[in-house]
Write a protein that holds these residues in place. Structure first.
Motif, PDB file in Angstrom:
ATOM      1  N   ILE A 261       0.840  -1.201   0.000  1.00  0.00           N
ATOM      2  CA  ILE A 261       0.000   0.000   0.000  1.00  0.00           C
ATOM      3  C   ILE A 261       0.876   1.252   0.000  1.00  0.00           C
ATOM      4  O   ILE A 261       0.657   2.180  -0.767  1.00  0.00           O
ATOM      5  CB  ILE A 261      -0.975  -0.006   1.206  1.00  0.00           C
ATOM      6  CG1 ILE A 261      -1.964  -1.175   1.041  1.00  0.00           C
ATOM      7  CG2 ILE A 261      -1.716   1.325   1.331  1.00  0.00           C
ATOM      8  CD1 ILE A 261      -2.977  -1.308   2.159  1.00  0.00           C
ATOM      9  N   ARG A 262       1.921   1.232   0.837  1.00  0.00           N
ATOM     10  CA  ARG A 262       2.845   2.383   0.878  1.00  0.00           C
ATOM     11  C   ARG A 262       3.488   2.631  -0.477  1.00  0.00           C
ATOM     12  O   ARG A 262       3.617   3.757  -0.922  1.00  0.00           O
ATOM     13  CB  ARG A 262       3.952   2.130   1.912  1.00  0.00           C
ATOM     14  CG  ARG A 262       3.452   2.390   3.296  1.00  0.00           C
ATOM     15  CD  ARG A 262       4.544   2.865   4.234  1.00  0.00           C
ATOM     16  NE  ARG A 262       4.018   2.747   5.586  1.00  0.00           N
ATOM     17  CZ  ARG A 262       4.326   1.754   6.416  1.00  0.00           C
ATOM     18  NH1 ARG A 262       5.214   0.847   6.091  1.00  0.00           N
ATOM     19  NH2 ARG A 262       3.765   1.698   7.600  1.00  0.00           N
ATOM     20  N   LYS A 263       3.885   1.514  -1.113  1.00  0.00           N
ATOM     21  CA  LYS A 263       4.550   1.615  -2.416  1.00  0.00           C
ATOM     22  C   LYS A 263       3.602   2.260  -3.444  1.00  0.00           C
ATOM     23  O   LYS A 263       4.002   3.139  -4.206  1.00  0.00           O
ATOM     24  CB  LYS A 263       4.955   0.202  -2.879  1.00  0.00           C
ATOM     25  CG  LYS A 263       6.118   0.169  -3.846  1.00  0.00           C
ATOM     26  CD  LYS A 263       6.587  -1.267  -4.060  1.00  0.00           C
ATOM     27  CE  LYS A 263       7.074  -1.437  -5.479  1.00  0.00           C
ATOM     28  NZ  LYS A 263       7.228  -2.853  -5.845  1.00  0.00           N
ATOM     29  N   LEU A 264       2.358   1.828  -3.420  1.00  0.00           N
ATOM     30  CA  LEU A 264       1.356   2.387  -4.332  1.00  0.00           C
ATOM     31  C   LEU A 264       1.129   3.873  -4.049  1.00  0.00           C
ATOM     32  O   LEU A 264       1.135   4.710  -4.960  1.00  0.00           O
ATOM     33  CB  LEU A 264       0.038   1.624  -4.213  1.00  0.00           C
ATOM     34  CG  LEU A 264      -1.117   2.230  -5.016  1.00  0.00           C
ATOM     35  CD1 LEU A 264      -0.979   1.886  -6.489  1.00  0.00           C
ATOM     36  CD2 LEU A 264      -2.458   1.773  -4.493  1.00  0.00           C
ATOM     37  N   VAL A 265       0.961   4.196  -2.763  1.00  0.00           N
ATOM     38  CA  VAL A 265       0.713   5.587  -2.369  1.00  0.00           C
ATOM     39  C   VAL A 265       1.883   6.473  -2.823  1.00  0.00           C
ATOM     40  O   VAL A 265       1.679   7.552  -3.393  1.00  0.00           O
ATOM     41  CB  VAL A 265       0.495   5.692  -0.839  1.00  0.00           C
ATOM     42  CG1 VAL A 265       0.515   7.141  -0.368  1.00  0.00           C
ATOM     43  CG2 VAL A 265      -0.834   5.032  -0.444  1.00  0.00           C
TER      44      VAL A 265
ATOM     45  N   SER B  39      -8.470   0.667   6.167  1.00  0.00           N
ATOM     46  CA  SER B  39      -9.244  -0.544   5.871  1.00  0.00           C
ATOM     47  C   SER B  39     -10.072  -0.412   4.598  1.00  0.00           C
ATOM     48  O   SER B  39     -10.086  -1.314   3.762  1.00  0.00           O
ATOM     49  CB  SER B  39     -10.166  -0.894   7.035  1.00  0.00           C
ATOM     50  OG  SER B  39      -9.404  -1.148   8.177  1.00  0.00           O
ATOM     51  N   SER B  40     -10.752   0.728   4.466  1.00  0.00           N
ATOM     52  CA  SER B  40     -11.584   0.874   3.271  1.00  0.00           C
ATOM     53  C   SER B  40     -10.707   1.036   2.034  1.00  0.00           C
ATOM     54  O   SER B  40     -11.023   0.506   0.964  1.00  0.00           O
ATOM     55  CB  SER B  40     -12.570   2.033   3.419  1.00  0.00           C
ATOM     56  OG  SER B  40     -11.938   3.183   3.901  1.00  0.00           O
ATOM     57  N   PHE B  41      -9.572   1.745   2.148  1.00  0.00           N
ATOM     58  CA  PHE B  41      -8.659   1.908   1.010  1.00  0.00           C
ATOM     59  C   PHE B  41      -8.167   0.538   0.537  1.00  0.00           C
ATOM     60  O   PHE B  41      -8.157   0.227  -0.652  1.00  0.00           O
ATOM     61  CB  PHE B  41      -7.487   2.805   1.405  1.00  0.00           C
ATOM     62  CG  PHE B  41      -6.582   3.174   0.252  1.00  0.00           C
ATOM     63  CD1 PHE B  41      -7.067   3.890  -0.821  1.00  0.00           C
ATOM     64  CD2 PHE B  41      -5.247   2.791   0.263  1.00  0.00           C
ATOM     65  CE1 PHE B  41      -6.235   4.233  -1.890  1.00  0.00           C
ATOM     66  CE2 PHE B  41      -4.405   3.124  -0.798  1.00  0.00           C
ATOM     67  CZ  PHE B  41      -4.902   3.851  -1.873  1.00  0.00           C
ATOM     68  N   LYS B  42      -7.814  -0.277   1.509  1.00  0.00           N
ATOM     69  CA  LYS B  42      -7.344  -1.622   1.190  1.00  0.00           C
ATOM     70  C   LYS B  42      -8.426  -2.442   0.475  1.00  0.00           C
ATOM     71  O   LYS B  42      -8.160  -3.139  -0.494  1.00  0.00           O
ATOM     72  CB  LYS B  42      -6.941  -2.300   2.507  1.00  0.00           C
ATOM     73  CG  LYS B  42      -6.140  -3.549   2.356  1.00  0.00           C
ATOM     74  CD  LYS B  42      -5.610  -3.943   3.725  1.00  0.00           C
ATOM     75  CE  LYS B  42      -5.169  -5.390   3.737  1.00  0.00           C
ATOM     76  NZ  LYS B  42      -4.758  -5.815   5.074  1.00  0.00           N
ATOM     77  N   ARG B  43      -9.648  -2.298   0.968  1.00  0.00           N
ATOM     78  CA  ARG B  43     -10.770  -3.010   0.316  1.00  0.00           C
ATOM     79  C   ARG B  43     -10.985  -2.548  -1.112  1.00  0.00           C
ATOM     80  O   ARG B  43     -11.286  -3.333  -2.005  1.00  0.00           O
ATOM     81  CB  ARG B  43     -12.065  -2.794   1.086  1.00  0.00           C
ATOM     82  CG  ARG B  43     -12.287  -3.753   2.191  1.00  0.00           C
ATOM     83  CD  ARG B  43     -13.730  -4.161   2.316  1.00  0.00           C
ATOM     84  NE  ARG B  43     -14.215  -4.964   1.199  1.00  0.00           N
ATOM     85  CZ  ARG B  43     -13.892  -6.235   1.002  1.00  0.00           C
ATOM     86  NH1 ARG B  43     -13.080  -6.860   1.814  1.00  0.00           N
ATOM     87  NH2 ARG B  43     -14.376  -6.899  -0.030  1.00  0.00           N
ATOM     88  N   ARG B  44     -10.838  -1.253  -1.339  1.00  0.00           N
ATOM     89  CA  ARG B  44     -10.995  -0.741  -2.702  1.00  0.00           C
ATOM     90  C   ARG B  44      -9.921  -1.344  -3.601  1.00  0.00           C
ATOM     91  O   ARG B  44     -10.182  -1.670  -4.756  1.00  0.00           O
ATOM     92  CB  ARG B  44     -10.884   0.797  -2.763  1.00  0.00           C
ATOM     93  CG  ARG B  44     -11.851   1.579  -1.919  1.00  0.00           C
ATOM     94  CD  ARG B  44     -13.261   1.099  -1.974  1.00  0.00           C
ATOM     95  NE  ARG B  44     -13.980   1.456  -3.178  1.00  0.00           N
ATOM     96  CZ  ARG B  44     -15.174   0.950  -3.506  1.00  0.00           C
ATOM     97  NH1 ARG B  44     -15.756   0.066  -2.724  1.00  0.00           N
ATOM     98  NH2 ARG B  44     -15.768   1.334  -4.616  1.00  0.00           N
ATOM     99  N   LEU B  45      -8.711  -1.477  -3.055  1.00  0.00           N
ATOM    100  CA  LEU B  45      -7.616  -2.052  -3.850  1.00  0.00           C
ATOM    101  C   LEU B  45      -7.909  -3.518  -4.179  1.00  0.00           C
ATOM    102  O   LEU B  45      -7.703  -3.960  -5.317  1.00  0.00           O
ATOM    103  CB  LEU B  45      -6.281  -1.930  -3.107  1.00  0.00           C
ATOM    104  CG  LEU B  45      -5.777  -0.495  -2.910  1.00  0.00           C
ATOM    105  CD1 LEU B  45      -4.489  -0.492  -2.088  1.00  0.00           C
ATOM    106  CD2 LEU B  45      -5.542   0.198  -4.245  1.00  0.00           C
TER     107      LEU B  45
END
Lengths: 188, 272
Positions: free
Chosen positions: B10-14, B31-37
């Motif tokens: 996630i950090r790498k993507l951000v 949590s929701s950001f992760k779910r969207r991914l």
């Protein structure tokens, strides 16, 4: 010292008397937060918390977004929102798509709680009419948490505990009275 | 089971998005950001996060789609009917005292709340003196909002909400049916301006009497919620109303001291 830090319970149809019984049996100074992911009527926002509170040994609240998590409180996933456990001891809520026709979805509360509490989480699946929660409890198991399912023979509707038992190697398959005992035992 | 995403991915993507497109997802709720991914990985059949990160990095067109998929666009007409009822009964009489009224739907999504508010103001006899701004970061949903075309299967829920909100007519009075769609009466939005607007980076010059920002802040962390509430504070005068989602609270924001609670239950705040 207990090995655990939080409890998460999922259920739907037929679970209300069970949840009431569990909450009534918890002592006032119960050392963990208890997350309740229960399927509920979509647009009935009020009443459920009050109904659960009547006999509960610990306070029952519906958290707001970003509210701090505290021990000794039962947190009910609010109507029409998913309830997520975030790192840093807070909740976040979400209106994302339903999962298995459900919002709140049991799977999502279980998964996010297991991400935060890892092997310090106890996950419990009780009576319910669909398989929401099966993926969630599999996450709990995978992260080393303790997994419990209500004995399908005792459940009013066994689809949900059956789903959990099928999804992963459940640690304890118990009748509701023994689930209560277990939840008190893990706190000591 | 779905693909697992760890925090490093996630950090790498951000960081990639930040470096390449100057857009910062670093303050999104995890949590929701992760779910969207997870959803995007599934939607585009990526085999892992690296594949997604590369695609985002080297394909600008894909990045635009990615942005749209990250935002959550679930909404309803008269969602939380009790809020609309409270608004009708307690906020409208205050607004009626003004010579003109300005309402901002700050993340209007596909527009269901834009029509809800227009109907409410029309029934209060205030539509003609009200100007609406409806904005969103996603142009596709703005296009839907502007068209007023909604799947017919959603209308029973909307009607039910409308009735519970204290509507004085029937929701069916406000749309026509053709095939599988409901077509809203577009005269409801004749005083509405639609505009693309980014709540995180955007600057708002206008002033408003009511700002609606419902179920948007939940996707952000507290520091970002703070910034947005602070930005809102600059776009309203004393007495203006701010409405957030039924389980959102501005209580933990720094600018909370600039507002009084008008309705605790319905999350209506008023600028001091």
């Amino acid at each position: 010292m207990s090995n655990y830090k939080a409890i998460v319970i999922g259920g739907s149809a037929g679970s209300f008397p069970l949840i009431t019984k569990i909450l009534a049996s918890l002592p006032k100074n119960y050392p963990f937060p208890v997350f309740l992911a229960l399927h509920r009527l979509k647009h009935v926002r009020t009443g459920f918390v009050e109904a659960l509170s009547i006999k509960s040994g610990i306070p029952v609240i519906e958290p707001n977004d970003k509210q701090q998590i505290k021990p000794g409180i039962a947190y009910l996933a609010p109507s029409n929102y998913h309830m997520y456990i975030e790192p840093g001891n807070t909740f976040s809520l979400s209106t994302e798509e339903m999962v298995k026709f459900s919002r709140p979805a049991i799977d999502l509360t279980f998964e996010t709680a297991s991400n935060v509490y890892r092997d310090k989480l106890v996950g419990v699946i009780v009576s319910g009419a669909n398989t929401d929660g099966a993926n969630g409890i599999a996450f709990v198991k995978k992260r080393g948490g303790l997994t419990i399912a209500q004995d399908p023979q005792e459940a009013t509707i066994s689809t949900m505990p059956d789903g959990a038992i099928k999804a992963t190697q459940i640690d304890h398959i118990l009748k509701i009275d023994d689930i209560v005992k277990k939840l008190i035992e893990v706190a000591n | 089971m779905e693909i697992e995403i760890d925090i490093q991915d996630i950090r790498k993507l951000v960081n990639t998005v930040k470096a390449k497109y100057a857009f910062d997802f670093g303050e999104y709720a995890l949590s929701s950001f992760k779910r969207r991914l997870v959803r995007i990985l599934d939607l585009y059949k990526f085999k892992d996060m690296n594949e997604l990160i590369n695609k985002v990095n080297f394909d600008k067109v894909f990045y635009e789609n990615f942005l749209k998929e990250i935002t959550v666009n679930t909404t309803e007409m008269f969602r939380d009917p009790s809020m609309w009822k409270k608004f009708r009964e307690t906020v409208v009489p205050e607004l009626a005292k003004l010579s003109s009224i300005r309402i901002w739907h700050s993340a209007c999504s596909s527009g269901e709340e834009v029509y809800s508010m227009a109907i409410l103001m029309k029934e209060a006899g205030l539509l003609e003196k009200t100007k609406f701004l409806a904005s969103d970061i996603n142009e596709d949903v703005i296009a839907t909002a502007r068209s007023g075309k909604y799947p017919l299967r959603n209308m029973p829920l909307h009607s039910d909400n409308y009735d519970k909100s204290g509507g004085t007519k029937k929701l069916t009075d406000y749309y026509k049916t053709n095939g599988d769609y409901a077509y809203m009466d577009l005269s409801l939005i004749h005083t509405t301006v639609f505009k693309k607007f980014d709540l995180v980076l955007g600057k708002q010059e206008q002033k408003f009497d009511v700002i609606l920002c419902r179920n948007v802040l939940i996707y952000f962390n507290l520091p970002l919620q703070d910034k947005i509430i602070e930005m809102f504070s600059g776009t309203v005068d004393t007495g203006a109303f701010l409405v957030v989602g039924s389980k959102e609270s501005i209580a933990w924001c720094k600018s909370a001291t600039k507002y009084s609670t008008f309705s605790f239950e319905e999350k209506i705040y008023r600028k001091l």
